[in-house]
Scaffold this motif. Structure first.
Motif, PDB file in Angstrom:
ATOM      1  N   SER A 161      10.334  -3.404  -8.104  1.00  0.00           N
ATOM      2  CA  SER A 161       9.341  -2.337  -7.857  1.00  0.00           C
ATOM      3  C   SER A 161       9.625  -1.505  -6.609  1.00  0.00           C
ATOM      4  CB  SER A 161       7.946  -2.952  -7.711  1.00  0.00           C
ATOM      5  OG  SER A 161       7.891  -3.707  -6.515  1.00  0.00           O
ATOM      6  N   GLY A 162      10.476  -1.997  -5.716  1.00  0.00           N
ATOM      7  CA  GLY A 162      10.746  -1.269  -4.467  1.00  0.00           C
ATOM      8  C   GLY A 162       9.793  -1.626  -3.347  1.00  0.00           C
ATOM      9  N   LYS A 163       8.847  -2.524  -3.614  1.00  0.00           N
ATOM     10  CA  LYS A 163       7.869  -2.862  -2.562  1.00  0.00           C
ATOM     11  C   LYS A 163       8.505  -3.780  -1.527  1.00  0.00           C
ATOM     12  CE  LYS A 163       4.892  -4.771  -5.288  1.00  0.00           C
ATOM     13  NZ  LYS A 163       3.523  -4.501  -5.221  1.00  0.00           N
ATOM     14  N   PRO A 164       8.028  -3.730  -0.278  1.00  0.00           N
ATOM     15  CA  PRO A 164       8.588  -4.634   0.723  1.00  0.00           C
ATOM     16  C   PRO A 164       8.426  -6.091   0.293  1.00  0.00           C
ATOM     17  CG  PRO A 164       7.222  -2.969   1.775  1.00  0.00           C
ATOM     18  CD  PRO A 164       7.028  -2.817   0.297  1.00  0.00           C
ATOM     19  N   LEU A 165       9.500  -6.866   0.520  1.00  0.00           N
ATOM     20  CA  LEU A 165       9.457  -8.288   0.181  1.00  0.00           C
ATOM     21  C   LEU A 165       8.286  -8.968   0.888  1.00  0.00           C
ATOM     22  CD1 LEU A 165      10.729 -10.855  -1.042  1.00  0.00           C
ATOM     23  CD2 LEU A 165      12.280 -10.929   0.908  1.00  0.00           C
ATOM     24  N   SER A 166       8.018  -8.540   2.124  1.00  0.00           N
ATOM     25  CA  SER A 166       6.923  -9.166   2.884  1.00  0.00           C
ATOM     26  C   SER A 166       5.592  -8.993   2.149  1.00  0.00           C
ATOM     27  CB  SER A 166       6.839  -8.566   4.291  1.00  0.00           C
ATOM     28  OG  SER A 166       6.674  -7.162   4.192  1.00  0.00           O
ATOM     29  N   LEU A 167       5.395  -7.833   1.526  1.00  0.00           N
ATOM     30  CA  LEU A 167       4.149  -7.582   0.800  1.00  0.00           C
ATOM     31  C   LEU A 167       4.083  -8.444  -0.467  1.00  0.00           C
ATOM     32  CD1 LEU A 167       1.715  -5.547   1.057  1.00  0.00           C
ATOM     33  CD2 LEU A 167       2.879  -4.181  -0.666  1.00  0.00           C
ATOM     34  N   ALA A 168       5.198  -8.522  -1.177  1.00  0.00           N
ATOM     35  CA  ALA A 168       5.232  -9.359  -2.386  1.00  0.00           C
ATOM     36  C   ALA A 168       4.958 -10.814  -2.024  1.00  0.00           C
ATOM     37  CB  ALA A 168       6.586  -9.221  -3.078  1.00  0.00           C
ATOM     38  N   ARG A 169       5.497 -11.255  -0.866  1.00  0.00           N
ATOM     39  CA  ARG A 169       5.285 -12.638  -0.432  1.00  0.00           C
ATOM     40  C   ARG A 169       3.847 -12.902  -0.035  1.00  0.00           C
ATOM     41  NH1 ARG A 169      10.347 -13.046   3.574  1.00  0.00           N
ATOM     42  NH2 ARG A 169      11.808 -14.150   2.233  1.00  0.00           N
ATOM     43  N   GLU A 170       3.268 -11.914   0.679  1.00  0.00           N
ATOM     44  CA  GLU A 170       1.937 -12.173   1.246  1.00  0.00           C
ATOM     45  C   GLU A 170       0.809 -11.804   0.291  1.00  0.00           C
ATOM     46  OE1 GLU A 170       2.022 -10.022   4.953  1.00  0.00           O
ATOM     47  OE2 GLU A 170       3.877 -11.107   5.448  1.00  0.00           O
ATOM     48  N   ALA A 229      -5.871   1.386  12.834  1.00  0.00           N
ATOM     49  CA  ALA A 229      -4.855   0.445  12.328  1.00  0.00           C
ATOM     50  C   ALA A 229      -5.026   0.242  10.824  1.00  0.00           C
ATOM     51  CB  ALA A 229      -4.960  -0.891  13.059  1.00  0.00           C
ATOM     52  N   THR A 230      -6.257   0.058  10.373  1.00  0.00           N
ATOM     53  CA  THR A 230      -6.460  -0.213   8.941  1.00  0.00           C
ATOM     54  C   THR A 230      -6.288   1.054   8.117  1.00  0.00           C
ATOM     55  OG1 THR A 230      -7.923  -2.017   9.527  1.00  0.00           O
ATOM     56  CG2 THR A 230      -8.032  -1.275   7.263  1.00  0.00           C
ATOM     57  N   THR A 231      -6.605   2.207   8.690  1.00  0.00           N
ATOM     58  CA  THR A 231      -6.451   3.447   7.927  1.00  0.00           C
ATOM     59  C   THR A 231      -4.963   3.745   7.675  1.00  0.00           C
ATOM     60  OG1 THR A 231      -8.546   4.252   8.762  1.00  0.00           O
ATOM     61  CG2 THR A 231      -7.065   5.905   7.864  1.00  0.00           C
ATOM     62  N   VAL A 232      -4.109   3.434   8.625  1.00  0.00           N
ATOM     63  CA  VAL A 232      -2.659   3.601   8.390  1.00  0.00           C
ATOM     64  C   VAL A 232      -2.235   2.666   7.258  1.00  0.00           C
ATOM     65  CG1 VAL A 232      -0.350   3.224   9.359  1.00  0.00           C
ATOM     66  CG2 VAL A 232      -2.103   4.293  10.726  1.00  0.00           C
ATOM     67  N   ARG A 233      -2.713   1.435   7.331  1.00  0.00           N
ATOM     68  CA  ARG A 233      -2.355   0.452   6.303  1.00  0.00           C
ATOM     69  C   ARG A 233      -2.898   0.888   4.938  1.00  0.00           C
ATOM     70  NH1 ARG A 233      -4.157  -4.541   4.974  1.00  0.00           N
ATOM     71  NH2 ARG A 233      -6.036  -4.398   6.227  1.00  0.00           N
ATOM     72  N   SER A 234      -4.149   1.362   4.931  1.00  0.00           N
ATOM     73  CA  SER A 234      -4.753   1.698   3.630  1.00  0.00           C
ATOM     74  C   SER A 234      -4.134   2.967   3.032  1.00  0.00           C
ATOM     75  CB  SER A 234      -6.276   1.825   3.736  1.00  0.00           C
ATOM     76  OG  SER A 234      -6.632   2.908   4.541  1.00  0.00           O
ATOM     77  N   ALA A 235      -3.508   3.785   3.861  1.00  0.00           N
ATOM     78  CA  ALA A 235      -2.850   4.983   3.315  1.00  0.00           C
ATOM     79  C   ALA A 235      -1.429   4.678   2.837  1.00  0.00           C
ATOM     80  CB  ALA A 235      -2.815   6.088   4.370  1.00  0.00           C
ATOM     81  N   PHE A 236      -0.721   3.792   3.556  1.00  0.00           N
ATOM     82  CA  PHE A 236       0.729   3.689   3.305  1.00  0.00           C
ATOM     83  C   PHE A 236       1.219   2.335   2.787  1.00  0.00           C
ATOM     84  CE2 PHE A 236       0.282   7.076   6.585  1.00  0.00           C
ATOM     85  CZ  PHE A 236       0.603   8.126   5.733  1.00  0.00           C
ATOM     86  N   SER A 237       0.322   1.358   2.625  1.00  0.00           N
ATOM     87  CA  SER A 237       0.768   0.073   2.065  1.00  0.00           C
ATOM     88  C   SER A 237       1.373   0.300   0.693  1.00  0.00           C
ATOM     89  CB  SER A 237      -0.425  -0.872   1.867  1.00  0.00           C
ATOM     90  OG  SER A 237      -0.746  -1.489   3.054  1.00  0.00           O
ATOM     91  N   ASN A 238       2.400  -0.437   0.396  1.00  0.00           N
ATOM     92  CA  ASN A 238       3.071  -0.319  -0.912  1.00  0.00           C
ATOM     93  C   ASN A 238       3.455   1.141  -1.183  1.00  0.00           C
ATOM     94  OD1 ASN A 238       4.025  -1.956  -3.096  1.00  0.00           O
ATOM     95  ND2 ASN A 238       2.491  -1.025  -4.428  1.00  0.00           N
ATOM     96  N   GLN A 239       3.864   1.859  -0.094  1.00  0.00           N
ATOM     97  CA  GLN A 239       4.260   3.285  -0.207  1.00  0.00           C
ATOM     98  C   GLN A 239       3.118   4.158  -0.738  1.00  0.00           C
ATOM     99  OE1 GLN A 239       6.536   0.380  -0.173  1.00  0.00           O
ATOM    100  NE2 GLN A 239       6.454   0.842  -2.342  1.00  0.00           N
ATOM    101  N   GLY A 240       1.880   3.725  -0.518  1.00  0.00           N
ATOM    102  CA  GLY A 240       0.737   4.493  -1.041  1.00  0.00           C
ATOM    103  C   GLY A 240       0.528   4.291  -2.530  1.00  0.00           C
ATOM    104  N   GLU A 241       1.276   3.354  -3.118  1.00  0.00           N
ATOM    105  CA  GLU A 241       1.186   3.134  -4.567  1.00  0.00           C
ATOM    106  C   GLU A 241       0.203   1.987  -4.873  1.00  0.00           C
ATOM    107  OE1 GLU A 241       5.811   4.237  -5.783  1.00  0.00           O
ATOM    108  OE2 GLU A 241       5.336   2.269  -4.974  1.00  0.00           O
TER     109      GLU A 241
END
Ligand code: NAD
Length: 480
Positions: free
Chosen positions: A91-100, A268-280
């Motif tokens: 999927s192209g998602k960061p491995l860290s995100l898939a792990r967590e 901090a959370t707004t950056v995460r909520s906009a760009f996590s998983n490339q915004g997908e």
């Protein structure tokens, strides 16, 4: 090169057509797997297997269904690292995100609905000495579960787990863009002891394999997650056949920042909520409304943090933003950035594709992009982009904010940042969206209803709502 198979009647089989669909690694732009290009013949084969398995599975005691689903959850945990790796590559998602997030949540979906199956109860209504009514909640039969590419195993299991827990047999179709972990799920289900035919996984394109599931006369319920346009087509096809449908669709979610919010947490959370998983992620906050008095300060901090996000090889543990799922999707996101420019938007950071070096040369990467100076009604602020793109909109009065936050066709999620308790509740009650997070984002209690309003969704899922969707109520009235 991995060759994937359909999982039908407990066996791994190729598509009847003998054709394959290339599956690309978004980070490199190269083919890394091939999935069966299934059609109506494969779907029918799966439906016949599911129909044969249904009588025994639906009569299997809930405690036994629970045990099998718990074993499946344990197997996902056992293979956590392998599955996270596969999900990141596919999927192209960061491995860290898939792990967590992705893989632990997939196991949690099975664990949660395994438990829910044994706690699920139905009602009784007594009419004093006249009669007793009791409600049976019976499984619908063969359920179709169709899922998208952005959280592949997470969303696939979010449908399959409650359908199986409620005693149904399933035809699951993952996205043709991300078939790999779904394919592993079939093998794990067999290892967990799920009887043949109870879970069937058919790969293929939406217009062919997906449509065949929707059209099949012996699939009375469809749970779909994906785009609003696809959802509309499914609703239209299902209506004359009177199928039950649950549709989880697109979003254009507002993040609302009041001046009294705790600045550090909100930013901090707004950056995460906009760009996590490339915004997908359908729940990403892509329109950020900021109260006038802190607009400049919040904007500057947001932009500086977005610039600091580490974009790169998804397999690098430190990567925060990976690759977009496909070349076509990257082109769509870049076209929206161009549209924003033409609508008068000012690009504060990002705005273009990134040419990587080394292993990821040829991958589909787009810079986290923040845009301001656009009105709430322009296309950039109305249409779902589903990429690393967020717009900033200043607001002054609460009434105007609610009008503007609500002025899209979507109503999936909203985030409100404030320390004023009454305002938080007041705004939450007025916003038209199925989910409201106050001073947080993506905090998920699986017992809560999940679903969107307006063009974001039809029919709630989540918790017992999912078990209700996958069952049919029947009232039995006994004269006393
Ligand atoms: P999509 O609608 O293109 O595809 C979703 C699934 O439907 C895929 O498996 C696809 O093959 C299948 N499909 C396509 N046409 C079909 C048809 N005619 N009949 C049956 N099945 C068909 O969506 P996508 O691009 O994979 O996913 C992105 C979208 O999903 C975004 O809009 C996003 O917001 C949405 N989404 C919503 C939620 C939610 O919970 N509301 C969660 C995740 C993603």
């Amino acid at each position: 090169m991995q060759k994937l198979a359909n999982f039908i009647n407990g066996e791994l089989v190729p598509a009847a057509s003998g054709q394959w669909i290339d599956s690309f690694e978004p980070a490199t732009g190269t083919v890394h797997a091939q999935a069966p290009d299934s059609d109506a013949r494969d779907v029918d084969h799966a439906v016949q297997a599911a129909k044969r398995a249904f009588p025994a599975w639906s009569r299997t005691p809930a405690e036994e269904r629970c045990r099998v689903l718990l074993r499946l959850a344990d197997l996902i945990d056992r293979d956590h690292e392998e599955l996270a790796h596969a999900e990141s590559i596919d999927s192209g998602k960061p491995l860290s995100l898939a792990r967590e997030v992705d893989i632990p949540r997939s196991a949690r979906n099975f664990r949660f609905f395994a438990g829910a199956a044994v706690h699920f109860a139905s009602e009784a209504h007594t009419m004093e000495e006249t009669a007793l009514n009791y409600t049976l909640r019976q499984p619908v039969g063969v359920a179709g579960c169709i899922s998208p590419w952005n959280l592949p195993l997470y969303l696939f299991t979010w449908k399959i787990a409650p359908a199986l827990a409620a005693g149904n047999c399933v035809i699951g179709k993952p996205s043709e863009l991300t078939p790999v972990t779904a394919s592993r799920l079939g093998q794990l289900a067999r290892e967990a002891g799920l009887p043949p035919g109870v879970l069937n996984i058919v790969h293929g394109y939406g217009a062919k394999a997906g449509q065949a599931i929707i059209d099949h006369p012996d699939v009375p319920a469809i749970s779909f997650t994906g785009g609003t346009k696809t959802g509309a087509a499914i609703a239209q096809a299902a209506a004359p056949r009177f199928k039950k449908v649950a549709l989880d669709m697109g979003g254009k979610n507002p993040s609302i920042i009041f001046a009294d919010a705790t600045f550090a947490d909100a930013v901090a959370t707004t950056v995460r909520s906009a760009f996590s998983n490339q915004g997908e992620i359908c729940l990403c906050g892509s329109r950020i409304f900021i109260e006038e008095s802190i607009y400049n300060q919040f904007r500057d901090e947001l932009v500086s943090r977005a610039r600091g996000l580490r974009i790169g090889d998804p397999l690098e543990p430190s990567t925060q933003v990976g690759a977009l799922v496909s070349h076509a999707h990257m082109e769509k996101v870049l076209a929206y950035i161009e549209l924003a420019r033409s609508e008068g938007g000012k690009i504060l950071c990002g705005g273009k594709a990134i040419e990587m070096r080394g292993r990821c040369q040829g991958g589909w990467f787009v810079e986290p992009t923040i845009i301001e100076s656009l009105p709430p009604t322009c296309r950039t602020n109305q249409e779902e982009i589903f990429g690393p793109v967020a717009t900033l909109l200043p607001f002054d009065r609460e009434e105007d904010l609610i009008r503007d936050a609500d002025c899209t066709p979507y109503g999936l999620a909203a985030m409100i940042w404030t320390n004023d308790l009454s305002r938080a509740h007041r705004v939450a009650a007025q916003i038209h969206s199925g989910i409201v997070w106050i001073n947080c984002w993506m905090v998920r209690d699986l017992r809560t209803p999940f679903g969107g309003m307006k063009q974001s969704g039809l029919g709630a899922e989540g918790g017992l709502e999912s078990l209700r969707f996958f069952t049919q109520p029947k009232n039995v009235c006994v004269k006393l």
